[in-house]
Write a protein that holds these residues in place. Structure first.
Motif, PDB file in Angstrom:
ATOM      1  N   LEU A   1      62.424  34.103 -41.560  1.00 11.04           N
ATOM      2  CA  LEU A   1      62.479  32.592 -41.513  1.00 11.04           C
ATOM      3  C   LEU A   1      61.315  31.752 -42.267  1.00 11.04           C
ATOM      4  N   LYS A   2      60.161  32.510 -42.320  1.00 11.01           N
ATOM      5  CA  LYS A   2      59.014  32.068 -43.225  1.00 11.01           C
ATOM      6  C   LYS A   2      59.471  32.327 -44.646  1.00 11.01           C
ATOM      7  N   VAL A   3      60.150  33.279 -44.987  1.00 10.42           N
ATOM      8  CA  VAL A   3      60.722  33.422 -46.166  1.00 10.42           C
ATOM      9  C   VAL A   3      61.561  32.287 -46.788  1.00 10.42           C
ATOM     10  N   LYS A   4      62.617  32.226 -45.693  1.00 13.65           N
ATOM     11  CA  LYS A   4      63.782  30.949 -45.982  1.00 13.65           C
ATOM     12  C   LYS A   4      62.746  29.628 -45.972  1.00 13.65           C
ATOM     13  N   ASN A   5      61.679  29.417 -45.409  1.00 16.63           N
ATOM     14  CA  ASN A   5      61.325  28.203 -45.272  1.00 16.63           C
ATOM     15  C   ASN A   5      59.998  27.999 -46.243  1.00 16.63           C
ATOM     16  N   GLY A   6      59.744  29.121 -47.232  1.00 15.10           N
ATOM     17  CA  GLY A   6      58.910  28.884 -48.415  1.00 15.10           C
ATOM     18  C   GLY A   6      57.540  29.266 -47.767  1.00 15.10           C
ATOM     19  N   GLU A   7      57.260  29.862 -46.541  1.00 15.13           N
ATOM     20  CA  GLU A   7      55.767  29.925 -46.174  1.00 15.13           C
ATOM     21  C   GLU A   7      55.159  31.291 -46.747  1.00 15.13           C
ATOM     22  N   ILE A   8      56.100  32.401 -46.975  1.00 16.22           N
ATOM     23  CA  ILE A   8      55.630  33.609 -47.582  1.00 16.22           C
ATOM     24  C   ILE A   8      56.536  33.938 -48.689  1.00 16.22           C
ATOM     25  N   PRO A   9      56.436  34.632 -49.618  1.00 15.78           N
ATOM     26  CA  PRO A   9      57.212  34.939 -50.786  1.00 15.78           C
ATOM     27  C   PRO A   9      58.332  36.059 -50.427  1.00 15.78           C
ATOM     28  N   TYR A  10      57.771  37.000 -49.596  1.00 12.49           N
ATOM     29  CA  TYR A  10      58.790  38.176 -49.393  1.00 12.49           C
ATOM     30  C   TYR A  10      58.394  38.895 -47.986  1.00 12.49           C
ATOM     31  N   GLU A  11      59.442  39.606 -47.356  1.00 12.00           N
ATOM     32  CA  GLU A  11      59.293  40.483 -46.201  1.00 12.00           C
ATOM     33  C   GLU A  11      60.102  41.274 -46.230  1.00 12.00           C
ATOM     34  N   ARG A  12      59.702  42.747 -45.605  1.00 14.73           N
ATOM     35  CA  ARG A  12      60.583  43.603 -45.168  1.00 14.73           C
ATOM     36  C   ARG A  12      60.196  44.305 -44.139  1.00 14.73           C
ATOM     37  N   ASP A  13      61.257  44.675 -43.414  1.00 14.48           N
ATOM     38  CA  ASP A  13      60.871  45.442 -41.936  1.00 14.48           C
ATOM     39  C   ASP A  13      60.107  44.636 -41.171  1.00 14.48           C
ATOM     40  N   GLY A  14      59.963  43.347 -41.396  1.00 10.74           N
ATOM     41  CA  GLY A  14      59.326  42.410 -40.239  1.00 10.74           C
ATOM     42  C   GLY A  14      57.674  42.137 -40.972  1.00 10.74           C
ATOM     43  N   ILE A  15      57.587  42.898 -41.955  1.00 14.40           N
ATOM     44  CA  ILE A  15      56.040  42.965 -42.557  1.00 14.40           C
ATOM     45  C   ILE A  15      56.088  41.726 -43.726  1.00 14.40           C
ATOM     46  N   ALA A  16      55.151  40.732 -43.793  1.00 14.71           N
ATOM     47  CA  ALA A  16      54.994  39.839 -44.819  1.00 14.71           C
ATOM     48  C   ALA A  16      54.392  40.476 -45.870  1.00 14.71           C
ATOM     49  N   TYR A  17      54.621  39.933 -47.359  1.00 12.19           N
ATOM     50  CA  TYR A  17      53.986  40.576 -48.274  1.00 12.19           C
ATOM     51  C   TYR A  17      53.626  39.143 -49.104  1.00 12.19           C
ATOM     52  N   ASP A  18      52.550  39.282 -49.877  1.00 17.11           N
ATOM     53  CA  ASP A  18      51.813  38.241 -50.691  1.00 17.11           C
ATOM     54  C   ASP A  18      52.830  38.107 -51.994  1.00 17.11           C
ATOM     55  N   LYS A  19      53.519  38.996 -52.267  1.00 17.47           N
ATOM     56  CA  LYS A  19      54.344  38.753 -53.607  1.00 17.47           C
ATOM     57  C   LYS A  19      55.613  39.347 -53.407  1.00 17.47           C
ATOM     58  N   VAL A  20      56.684  39.159 -54.110  1.00 17.23           N
ATOM     59  CA  VAL A  20      58.052  39.768 -53.929  1.00 17.23           C
ATOM     60  C   VAL A  20      57.919  41.159 -54.679  1.00 17.23           C
ATOM     61  N   GLN A  21      58.510  41.997 -54.006  1.00 19.30           N
ATOM     62  CA  GLN A  21      58.389  43.509 -54.491  1.00 19.30           C
ATOM     63  C   GLN A  21      59.841  43.469 -55.156  1.00 19.30           C
ATOM     64  N   MET A  22      60.109  43.566 -56.358  1.00 22.43           N
ATOM     65  CA  MET A  22      61.325  43.603 -56.937  1.00 22.43           C
ATOM     66  C   MET A  22      61.821  44.981 -57.237  1.00 22.43           C
ATOM     67  N   ASN A  23      63.176  45.099 -57.387  1.00 24.46           N
ATOM     68  CA  ASN A  23      63.671  46.159 -57.875  1.00 24.46           C
ATOM     69  C   ASN A  23      64.617  45.840 -58.896  1.00 24.46           C
ATOM     70  N   TYR A  24      64.223  45.875 -60.063  1.00 22.42           N
ATOM     71  CA  TYR A  24      64.942  45.502 -61.265  1.00 22.42           C
ATOM     72  C   TYR A  24      66.311  46.079 -61.600  1.00 22.42           C
ATOM     73  N   SER A  25      66.218  47.510 -61.031  1.00 23.87           N
ATOM     74  CA  SER A  25      67.600  48.250 -61.430  1.00 23.87           C
ATOM     75  C   SER A  25      68.740  47.643 -60.522  1.00 23.87           C
ATOM     76  N   LEU A  26      68.342  47.144 -59.206  1.00 20.53           N
ATOM     77  CA  LEU A  26      69.421  46.369 -58.535  1.00 20.53           C
ATOM     78  C   LEU A  26      69.609  45.267 -59.213  1.00 20.53           C
ATOM     79  N   LEU A  27      68.579  44.368 -59.499  1.00 17.57           N
ATOM     80  CA  LEU A  27      68.911  43.070 -59.910  1.00 17.57           C
ATOM     81  C   LEU A  27      69.792  43.217 -61.346  1.00 17.57           C
ATOM     82  N   SER A  28      69.543  44.108 -62.177  1.00 15.66           N
ATOM     83  CA  SER A  28      70.014  44.206 -63.495  1.00 15.66           C
ATOM     84  C   SER A  28      71.711  44.395 -63.086  1.00 15.66           C
ATOM     85  N   SER A  29      72.013  45.393 -62.151  1.00 19.32           N
ATOM     86  CA  SER A  29      73.275  45.559 -61.560  1.00 19.32           C
ATOM     87  C   SER A  29      73.939  44.360 -61.242  1.00 19.32           C
ATOM     88  N   LEU A  30      73.222  43.492 -60.361  1.00 23.47           N
ATOM     89  CA  LEU A  30      73.757  42.341 -59.850  1.00 23.47           C
ATOM     90  C   LEU A  30      74.078  41.359 -60.800  1.00 23.47           C
TER      91      LEU A  30
END
Length: 270
Positions: free
Chosen positions: A56-85
């Motif tokens: 919800l914090k990501v959705k509302n723009g309060e934090i940039p990224y989360e994974r497994d319930g942990i908040a991160y201060d920047k998005v951890q990109m996977n560019y191989s995935l993004l390029s495939s999309l």
């Protein structure tokens, strides 16, 4: 001087620097059921609430990224995935509909949405456990993201170009059953992401001990390290592997054996 000291440290010492004797992947069990019986379990409600809160914090723009319930201060990109999309969308008139199997409440969607929002159509279909589906429909569904309980239910409403399996195959009691089901759908593309293979031609069943920093409690559950040849031989019946990649730079350990998470991108054979 520091360089010389580092060079003189035996390799095992470098491994132990990152190795945890308490947490991580341990054991070599005869079956998923045997490993499951030795797990201490976890409170699904607590985990869901923690993930819901962070998403919800990501959705509302309060934090940039989360994974497994942990908040991160920047998005951890996977560019191989993004390029495939982006590649799949470019082949489909800048439209993309995908299944994200085990996609939580939208972690990967929010990770990639800033680079996909220009598409003419973006439909991110998450297939999850019932409680996640219920929470997703209530608080996270919108024009782009929807939640389903089964593959069949999703395909009844959508024409899908990609089946994404990200960091979930190894946690299924029978991962090959899912791959068989994926093959039967005829979906044009499959992407395996964040999967760690056994270093021998066989499956290895372990127990993953999760530190409380993730869910606020100690947790453990069965985890496969699947046989790479078996996974790929099954997919090769219908798909051609176009490329493979390293999902993340971090190195992890199964006992004292290092491994990295990998990914691979597949297109259906014509």
């Amino acid at each position: 001087m520091f360089y010389l000291v580092k060079e003189l440290i035996p390799p095992i010492a470098h491994s132990l620097k990152w190795y945890s004797f308490k947490h991580g992947w341990k054991g070599n069990y005869k079956s998923y059921e045997e490993a499951k019986n030795k797990c201490q379990g976890y409170d699904e409600a607590d985990i869901l609430n923690k993930i819901k809160e962070s998403t919800l914090k990501v959705k509302n723009g309060e934090i940039p990224y989360e994974r497994d319930g942990i908040a991160y201060d920047k998005v951890q990109m996977n560019y191989s995935l993004l390029s495939s999309l982006l590649y799949i969308a470019s082949k489909n008139d800048n439209k993309l509909t995908l299944i994200d199997f085990g996609g939580s409440l939208g972690t990967t969607f929010y990770q990639n949405y800033p680079f996909l929002k220009h598409l003419k159509k973006l439909k991110w279909c998450i297939i999850e456990q019932p409680k996640f589906v219920e929470a997703g429909k209530k608080e996270f569904e919108n024009d782009h993201i929807t939640f389903y309980s089964t593959i069949k239910e999703c395909l009844a409403e959508n024409t899908v170009q990609l089946f994404l399996i990200c960091n979930v195959l190894q946690y299924l009691e029978d991962p090959y059953q899912l791959l068989e089901e994926v093959r039967s759908t005829g979906i044009p593309h499959v992407l395996l992401d964040f999967i760690a293979y056994n270093d021998k031609p066989a499956d290895r069943v372990t127990i993953q001990h999760v530190p409380p920093v993730f869910y606020g409690i100690e947790a453990s559950y069965p985890c496969h390290f699947p046989d790479r040849n078996r996974v790929e031989s099954l997919l090769e019946k219908n798909y051609e592997k176009k490329y493979e990649f390293i999902s993340a730079a971090e190195k992890y350990y199964l006992q004292l054996k290092p491994f990295r998470y990998e990914g691979s991108f597949w297109e259906i054979k014509k």
